[in-house]
Design an enzyme around this catalytic site. Structure first.
Site, short mmCIF file in Angstrom:
data_model
loop_
_atom_site.label_atom_id
_atom_site.label_comp_id
_atom_site.label_asym_id
_atom_site.label_seq_id
_atom_site.Cartn_x
_atom_site.Cartn_y
_atom_site.Cartn_z
N TYR A 16 -16.51 3.54 7.26
CA TYR A 16 -14.93 3.51 7.06
C TYR A 16 -14.65 3.68 8.80
CZ TYR A 16 -10.04 5.35 6.84
OH TYR A 16 -8.66 5.46 6.87
N LYS A 50 -12.52 1.92 11.71
CA LYS A 50 -11.71 2.38 12.24
C LYS A 50 -11.42 2.61 13.92
CE LYS A 50 -8.50 2.51 9.06
NZ LYS A 50 -7.22 1.49 9.54
N GLY A 108 1.08 -1.28 0.25
CA GLY A 108 0.33 -0.30 0.10
C GLY A 108 0.74 1.24 0.12
N PHE A 109 0.09 2.66 0.11
CA PHE A 109 0.84 3.70 -0.44
C PHE A 109 1.96 4.08 1.06
CE2 PHE A 109 -0.20 8.31 1.05
CZ PHE A 109 1.77 8.93 -0.17
N ILE A 110 1.41 3.57 2.06
CA ILE A 110 2.01 4.00 3.14
C ILE A 110 2.62 2.65 3.83
CG2 ILE A 110 1.82 4.47 5.89
CD1 ILE A 110 -0.57 5.73 4.97
P1 NAD Z 1 -3.81 1.66 0.89
O1 NAD Z 1 -4.76 1.01 0.27
O2 NAD Z 1 -2.94 2.40 0.15
O3 NAD Z 1 -3.45 -0.06 1.56
C1 NAD Z 1 -2.77 -0.60 2.03
C2 NAD Z 1 -2.71 -1.59 1.83
O4 NAD Z 1 -3.46 -2.44 2.80
C3 NAD Z 1 -3.29 -2.33 0.22
O5 NAD Z 1 -1.79 -2.82 -0.65
C4 NAD Z 1 -3.87 -3.74 0.49
O6 NAD Z 1 -3.68 -4.52 -1.16
C5 NAD Z 1 -4.16 -4.35 1.72
N1 NAD Z 1 -5.19 -4.49 2.21
C6 NAD Z 1 -6.24 -4.52 2.30
N2 NAD Z 1 -7.10 -5.04 2.70
C7 NAD Z 1 -5.74 -6.61 3.35
C8 NAD Z 1 -6.02 -7.70 4.10
N3 NAD Z 1 -7.54 -8.12 4.27
N4 NAD Z 1 -5.12 -8.50 3.80
C9 NAD Z 1 -3.72 -8.39 2.89
N5 NAD Z 1 -3.70 -6.38 2.72
C10 NAD Z 1 -4.72 -5.92 3.01
O7 NAD Z 1 -3.84 2.32 1.99
P2 NAD Z 1 -2.96 3.56 2.58
O8 NAD Z 1 -2.99 4.69 2.31
O9 NAD Z 1 -1.49 3.11 2.72
O10 NAD Z 1 -3.16 3.32 4.22
C11 NAD Z 1 -2.75 2.44 4.98
C12 NAD Z 1 -3.32 2.48 6.19
O11 NAD Z 1 -3.79 4.24 6.87
C13 NAD Z 1 -4.75 2.08 6.34
O12 NAD Z 1 -5.12 1.40 7.92
C14 NAD Z 1 -5.68 3.17 6.15
O13 NAD Z 1 -6.97 3.07 7.10
C15 NAD Z 1 -4.82 4.83 7.25
N6 NAD Z 1 -4.95 5.81 7.29
C16 NAD Z 1 -4.49 6.09 5.47
C17 NAD Z 1 -4.67 7.68 5.45
C18 NAD Z 1 -4.14 8.30 4.15
O14 NAD Z 1 -4.50 9.70 4.17
N7 NAD Z 1 -3.67 7.20 3.55
C19 NAD Z 1 -5.39 8.07 6.80
C20 NAD Z 1 -5.97 8.04 7.31
C21 NAD Z 1 -5.94 6.52 7.58
#
Ligand code: NAD
Length: 348
Positions: A152, A156, A10-12
């Site tokens: 969502y 959370k 994922g992104f982060i």
């Molecule tokens: P993202 O969707 O890019 O990354 C999440 C990754 O988890 C994805 O690659 C997805 O394939 C994987 N994934 C999802 N469900 C899965 C599962 N059941 N089993 C295995 N892999 C799974 O999102 P992100 O932006 O990198 O966010 C990371 C975390 O930070 C998440 O928990 C998100 O809720 C939280 N978050 C992100 C933001 C933001 O601005 N990007 C803000 C608040 C919270």
């Protein structure tokens, strides 16, 4: 040390894995590469990680019973960073089931695995969305979070409660991180920075919900990664020693920390900065407020600053310049569909 990252494609997760691998740590990344957004982007991110000898890529759904327990038994990570989740506010209204499975089911399996094979520190992603639409800002970790505005946000918030109960029952040291809108290279295609940049590049109108009267505490991804990295080493103790303003639990090794920039940006100012970064002129499509959305977010970062020391947040103009640079290298300028260019892999 060995670190397990859920959601590593994922992104982060990608950015954090890269940072840890560059420091010489061993990283086990698990991700199911699901199709919520283009799996090719996830594969392209992970392709940047696999050349590191310390990276182990595992593919699977974290909600699968026993999967994380067997991974933890085998690799015994010192720190677990739980980022895998079904993200996205609007999608959670259309497809709530995915949020139940990944966010609640996945977090439950993770907590069970950590209970069986306790890491020194479990760090988990929550979200600014737990603060609901409260107009009382900036948001402090001790503010009320019992009025989520989207499913969502509700999941959370529920994961925060689940995790706290495991910290209290089993003494698992847990830090819950509330992220505020993150942007930067390799960013998510469902989020505003991507959608706005794509619209500008394709000379299409930018859809603006709530007629643009929104503000977000945009956080540059490198700043967020720096904060997560620092907080991984700040393990909450049990019994908690309360300090004024801290979000420590009095009964569990538990802490909640906002990670944001600490300065909300009106959406129109964000678009102005994006016009400068892209050298293009925006056309705007004013739309009503979307159900589930909140008009503004703003992080109080007092606790983060106290725990991790002085920060120098990346200026929006700098962050957007880097983002647009990545976007144009990855997708190409003026492409009709971003998806058609997904084979272009640029360096972060
Ligand atoms: P993202 O969707 O890019 O990354 C999440 C990754 O988890 C994805 O690659 C997805 O394939 C994987 N994934 C999802 N469900 C899965 C599962 N059941 N089993 C295995 N892999 C799974 O999102 P992100 O932006 O990198 O966010 C990371 C975390 O930070 C998440 O928990 C998100 O809720 C939280 N978050 C992100 C933001 C933001 O601005 N990007 C803000 C608040 C919270």
């Amino acid at each position: 040390m060995t670190v397990l990252i859920t959601g590593a494609a994922g992104f982060i997760g990608y950015h954090l894995a890269r940072r840890l691998l560059s420091e010489g740590h061993r990283v086990i990344g698990i991700d199911d590469h699901n199709a919520y957004y283009d799996p090719a982007l996830k594969a392209a991110r992970e392709a940047q990680l696999t050349p590191f000898p310390g990276y182990l890529s595992l593919r699977g759904g974290i909600q699968t019973p026993g999967l994380l327990t067997s991974i933890m038994a085998r690799h015994r990570p010192r720190v677990v960073v739980h980022l895998a989740a079904q993200a996205g506010v609007r999608h959670s209204i259309e497809a709530p089931d995915a949020y139940l499975a990944s966010n609640l089911g996945g977090t439950f399996q993770l907590l069970q695995a950590a209970r069986a094979h306790p890491p020194a520190h479990l760090v988990m992603a929550s979200s600014s969305s737990v603060y609901g639409g409260s107009p009382a800002m900036p948001y402090r970790e001790t503010d009320r979070t019992d009025q989520p505005m989207s499913f969502y946000a509700a999941t959370k918030k529920a994961t925060e409660g689940m995790a706290h109960s495991y910290a209290a029952l089993y003494g698992l040291p847990i830090t819950m991180l509330r992220f505020f809108t993150v942007y930067g290279p390799w960013g998510r295609p469902d989020m505003a920075p991507f959608l706005f940049t794509q619209a500008l590049m394709q000379d299409r109108p930018i859809p603006l919900f709530n007629r643009g009267r929104m503000q977000r505490d945009f956080t540059y991804v490198d700043d967020l990664i720096g904060a997560i990295r620092a907080l991984m080493d700040v393990i909450p103790h049990h019994p908690a020693i309360p300090v004024a303003g801290d979000s420590l639990s009095p009964v569990a090794p538990w802490r909640v920390v906002n990670i944001g920039n600490g300065a909300p940006v009106p959406l129109m100012a964000f678009i102005d900065a994006l016009q400068v970064a892209t050298g293009r002129t925006a056309r705007l499509q004013m739309l009503p407020m979307q159900p589930g959305d909140v008009a503004a977010t703003w992080a109080d970062t007092t606790l983060l600053d106290r725990l991790t020391g002085p920060r120098e947040p990346t200026a929006l103009a700098v962050g957007l310049a880097r983002y647009v640079d990545w976007f144009t290298r990855y997708y190409g300028a003026g492409t009709r569909t971003a998806e058609s260019m997904l084979h272009r892999i640029g360096a972060a």
